[in-house]
Design an enzyme around this catalytic site. Sequence first.
Site, PDB file in Angstrom:
ATOM      1  N   ARG A 172       0.832  -1.217   0.000  1.00  0.00           N
ATOM      2  CA  ARG A 172       0.000   0.000   0.000  1.00  0.00           C
ATOM      3  C   ARG A 172       0.865   1.265   0.000  1.00  0.00           C
ATOM      4  O   ARG A 172       0.552   2.265   0.658  1.00  0.00           O
ATOM      5  CB  ARG A 172      -0.967   0.032   1.203  1.00  0.00           C
ATOM      6  N   SER A 222     -10.955  -1.178   3.598  1.00  0.00           N
ATOM      7  CA  SER A 222     -10.244  -1.534   4.831  1.00  0.00           C
ATOM      8  C   SER A 222      -9.688  -0.267   5.460  1.00  0.00           C
ATOM      9  O   SER A 222      -8.985   0.502   4.803  1.00  0.00           O
ATOM     10  CB  SER A 222      -9.067  -2.462   4.528  1.00  0.00           C
ATOM     11  N   GLU A 292      -4.911   2.706   6.762  1.00  0.00           N
ATOM     12  CA  GLU A 292      -4.707   2.588   5.306  1.00  0.00           C
ATOM     13  C   GLU A 292      -5.359   3.791   4.619  1.00  0.00           C
ATOM     14  O   GLU A 292      -4.862   4.289   3.622  1.00  0.00           O
ATOM     15  CB  GLU A 292      -5.327   1.284   4.787  1.00  0.00           C
TER      16      GLU A 292
HETATM   17  C1  LIG Z   1     -15.780  -0.906  -0.806  1.00  0.00           C
HETATM   18  C2  LIG Z   1     -14.312  -0.652  -0.955  1.00  0.00           C
HETATM   19  C3  LIG Z   1     -13.453  -1.719  -1.183  1.00  0.00           C
HETATM   20  C4  LIG Z   1     -12.074  -1.492  -1.333  1.00  0.00           C
HETATM   21  N1  LIG Z   1     -11.261  -2.566  -1.555  1.00  0.00           N
HETATM   22  C5  LIG Z   1      -9.927  -2.360  -1.713  1.00  0.00           C
HETATM   23  C6  LIG Z   1      -9.059  -3.463  -1.961  1.00  0.00           C
HETATM   24  O1  LIG Z   1      -9.463  -4.612  -2.066  1.00  0.00           O
HETATM   25  N2  LIG Z   1      -7.732  -3.204  -2.091  1.00  0.00           N
HETATM   26  C7  LIG Z   1      -7.220  -1.934  -2.007  1.00  0.00           C
HETATM   27  O2  LIG Z   1      -5.997  -1.751  -2.153  1.00  0.00           O
HETATM   28  N3  LIG Z   1      -8.028  -0.862  -1.758  1.00  0.00           N
HETATM   29  C8  LIG Z   1      -9.355  -1.059  -1.619  1.00  0.00           C
HETATM   30  N4  LIG Z   1     -10.178   0.018  -1.383  1.00  0.00           N
HETATM   31  C9  LIG Z   1      -9.593   1.366  -1.203  1.00  0.00           C
HETATM   32  C10 LIG Z   1      -9.491   2.210  -2.503  1.00  0.00           C
HETATM   33  O3  LIG Z   1     -10.455   1.815  -3.454  1.00  0.00           O
HETATM   34  C11 LIG Z   1      -8.097   2.105  -3.122  1.00  0.00           C
HETATM   35  O4  LIG Z   1      -7.086   2.578  -2.247  1.00  0.00           O
HETATM   36  C12 LIG Z   1      -8.007   2.913  -4.437  1.00  0.00           C
HETATM   37  O5  LIG Z   1      -6.820   2.592  -5.089  1.00  0.00           O
HETATM   38  C13 LIG Z   1      -8.058   4.431  -4.215  1.00  0.00           C
HETATM   39  O6  LIG Z   1      -8.216   5.047  -5.481  1.00  0.00           O
HETATM   40  P1  LIG Z   1      -8.976   6.449  -5.600  1.00  0.00           P
HETATM   41  O7  LIG Z   1      -8.885   6.900  -7.022  1.00  0.00           O
HETATM   42  O8  LIG Z   1     -10.323   6.355  -5.028  1.00  0.00           O
HETATM   43  O9  LIG Z   1      -8.022   7.357  -4.710  1.00  0.00           O
HETATM   44  P2  LIG Z   1      -8.427   8.564  -3.761  1.00  0.00           P
HETATM   45  O10 LIG Z   1      -9.199   8.036  -2.598  1.00  0.00           O
HETATM   46  O11 LIG Z   1      -9.029   9.656  -4.551  1.00  0.00           O
HETATM   47  O12 LIG Z   1      -6.970   8.977  -3.246  1.00  0.00           O
HETATM   48  C14 LIG Z   1      -6.211   8.091  -2.467  1.00  0.00           C
HETATM   49  C15 LIG Z   1      -4.763   8.588  -2.434  1.00  0.00           C
HETATM   50  O13 LIG Z   1      -4.215   8.539  -3.751  1.00  0.00           O
HETATM   51  C16 LIG Z   1      -3.770   9.836  -4.151  1.00  0.00           C
HETATM   52  N5  LIG Z   1      -4.048   9.991  -5.590  1.00  0.00           N
HETATM   53  C17 LIG Z   1      -5.218   9.753  -6.240  1.00  0.00           C
HETATM   54  N6  LIG Z   1      -5.069   9.975  -7.554  1.00  0.00           N
HETATM   55  C18 LIG Z   1      -3.789  10.379  -7.739  1.00  0.00           C
HETATM   56  C19 LIG Z   1      -3.012  10.763  -8.874  1.00  0.00           C
HETATM   57  N7  LIG Z   1      -3.506  10.781 -10.122  1.00  0.00           N
HETATM   58  N8  LIG Z   1      -1.714  11.113  -8.687  1.00  0.00           N
HETATM   59  C20 LIG Z   1      -1.173  11.092  -7.440  1.00  0.00           C
HETATM   60  N9  LIG Z   1      -1.846  10.736  -6.335  1.00  0.00           N
HETATM   61  C21 LIG Z   1      -3.143  10.388  -6.488  1.00  0.00           C
HETATM   62  C22 LIG Z   1      -4.536  10.823  -3.285  1.00  0.00           C
HETATM   63  O14 LIG Z   1      -3.826  12.044  -3.138  1.00  0.00           O
HETATM   64  C23 LIG Z   1      -4.647  10.040  -1.973  1.00  0.00           C
HETATM   65  O15 LIG Z   1      -3.469  10.155  -1.216  1.00  0.00           O
HETATM   66  C24 LIG Z   1     -11.555  -0.173  -1.229  1.00  0.00           C
HETATM   67  C25 LIG Z   1     -12.435   0.903  -1.003  1.00  0.00           C
HETATM   68  C26 LIG Z   1     -13.793   0.669  -0.878  1.00  0.00           C
HETATM   69  C27 LIG Z   1     -14.714   1.847  -0.655  1.00  0.00           C
END
Ligand SMILES: Cc1cc2nc3c(=O)[nH]c(=O)nc-3n(C[C@H](O)[C@H](O)[C@H](O)COP(=O)(O)OP(=O)(O)OC[C@H]3O[C@@H](n4cnc5c(N)ncnc54)[C@H](O)[C@@H]3O)c2cc1C
Length: 299
Positions: A172, A222, A292
């Site tokens: 992560r 998580s 996380e």
């Molecule tokens: C129901 C559910 C299930 C999930 N299951 C998993 C799982 O199985 N495994 C897992 O790893 N995660 C899981 N997640 C968490 C999440 O989906 C992941 O961490 C995902 O990768 C976050 O992506 P996001 O675009 O929503 O990021 P955001 O929430 O928008 O941002 C998260 C971080 O990434 C940074 N970021 C976003 N985009 C960029 C970019 N273009 N450049 C630089 N930094 C950036 C942000 O600044 C922030 O620090 C889950 C979440 C939910 C709600």
Amino acid sequence: MELRQLLPEERIYCGEPMKEHTTFRVGGKAEYFLVPSTVEEIEALIRLCKTYQLPYLVMGNGSNLLVGDKGFDGVILRLGKEFGKIEVDGRTRRIKAQAGALLTKITQEAAEHSLSGLVFATGIPGSLGGAVAMNAGAYGGEISHVVESVQILTVDGEQKVFTKQEMNFGYRHSVVQEQSCIVLSVDFSLEDGDREELFSKMRELSARRKEKQPLEYASAGSTFKRPEGYFAGKLIMESGLSGYRVGGAQVSEKHCGFIVNTGGATAADVVAVMRHVQKTVMEKHGVMLEPEVRFAGRF
Ligand SMILES: Cc1cc2nc3c(=O)[nH]c(=O)nc-3n(C[C@H](O)[C@H](O)[C@H](O)COP(=O)(O)OP(=O)(O)OC[C@H]3O[C@@H](n4cnc5c(N)ncnc54)[C@H](O)[C@@H]3O)c2cc1C
């Protein structure tokens, strides 16, 4: 202000409630919530933030973000659908996708073209940029396993291509968190697969998530990282915290690794539950759970 010369009016939101843009449905107002549509706009906006010493945060789909109730004093840049291009080259087994593309969409496209390696990502509700920043993973797979290189905008405003090694992926974790750089697009290297088998595995993983995870509630997935040698959810359950609640935030009874918003939760409620969970698990098991979810703004 210069901002209006850099971005069309309809892409500028002042005092935007972040609960509307995060899967947790929690969070106060962003002073500026901006939706750029080109890399040039991103570059110009970052320059503007630096000139005015405004803090900024780049977000994707908001599925791993906890924004404080007092909001974000600065600029939130949301990479949305204009950064959603996905190009598949079946012959070389490569995909190039932009940071705003949804991970689930890329996974679908890969399977459509009989390319294997991304099935693990079924059901992760993030954008590609967020997935790379977080090195998202599940069911034994993680984004780093299939990334070949990443196009980055550095904190100094330079566009660079980072190799997989330069991404410094860990659990992560990636260089994005160390250097506050911006993911623009990603090249994936995949393997040949069988289309029907890939879709069947994806259906199986979706069903598994639905059965085990509280997808009926708002959450950020998580809440804590997996501590080495343990499972966070199991430690929390064994600490007697299933269903523990403050206000609208609750340790899910279905999966203790998730804190869910049962309706009207504030960031303060979520943080109070997290603190109590960390303290109790430490007392009972001697393990410090590390969040996380990423915190942003004032709490
Ligand atoms: C129901 C559910 C299930 C999930 N299951 C998993 C799982 O199985 N495994 C897992 O790893 N995660 C899981 N997640 C968490 C999440 O989906 C992941 O961490 C995902 O990768 C976050 O992506 P996001 O675009 O929503 O990021 P955001 O929430 O928008 O941002 C998260 C971080 O990434 C940074 N970021 C976003 N985009 C960029 C970019 N273009 N450049 C630089 N930094 C950036 C942000 O600044 C922030 O620090 C889950 C979440 C939910 C709600």
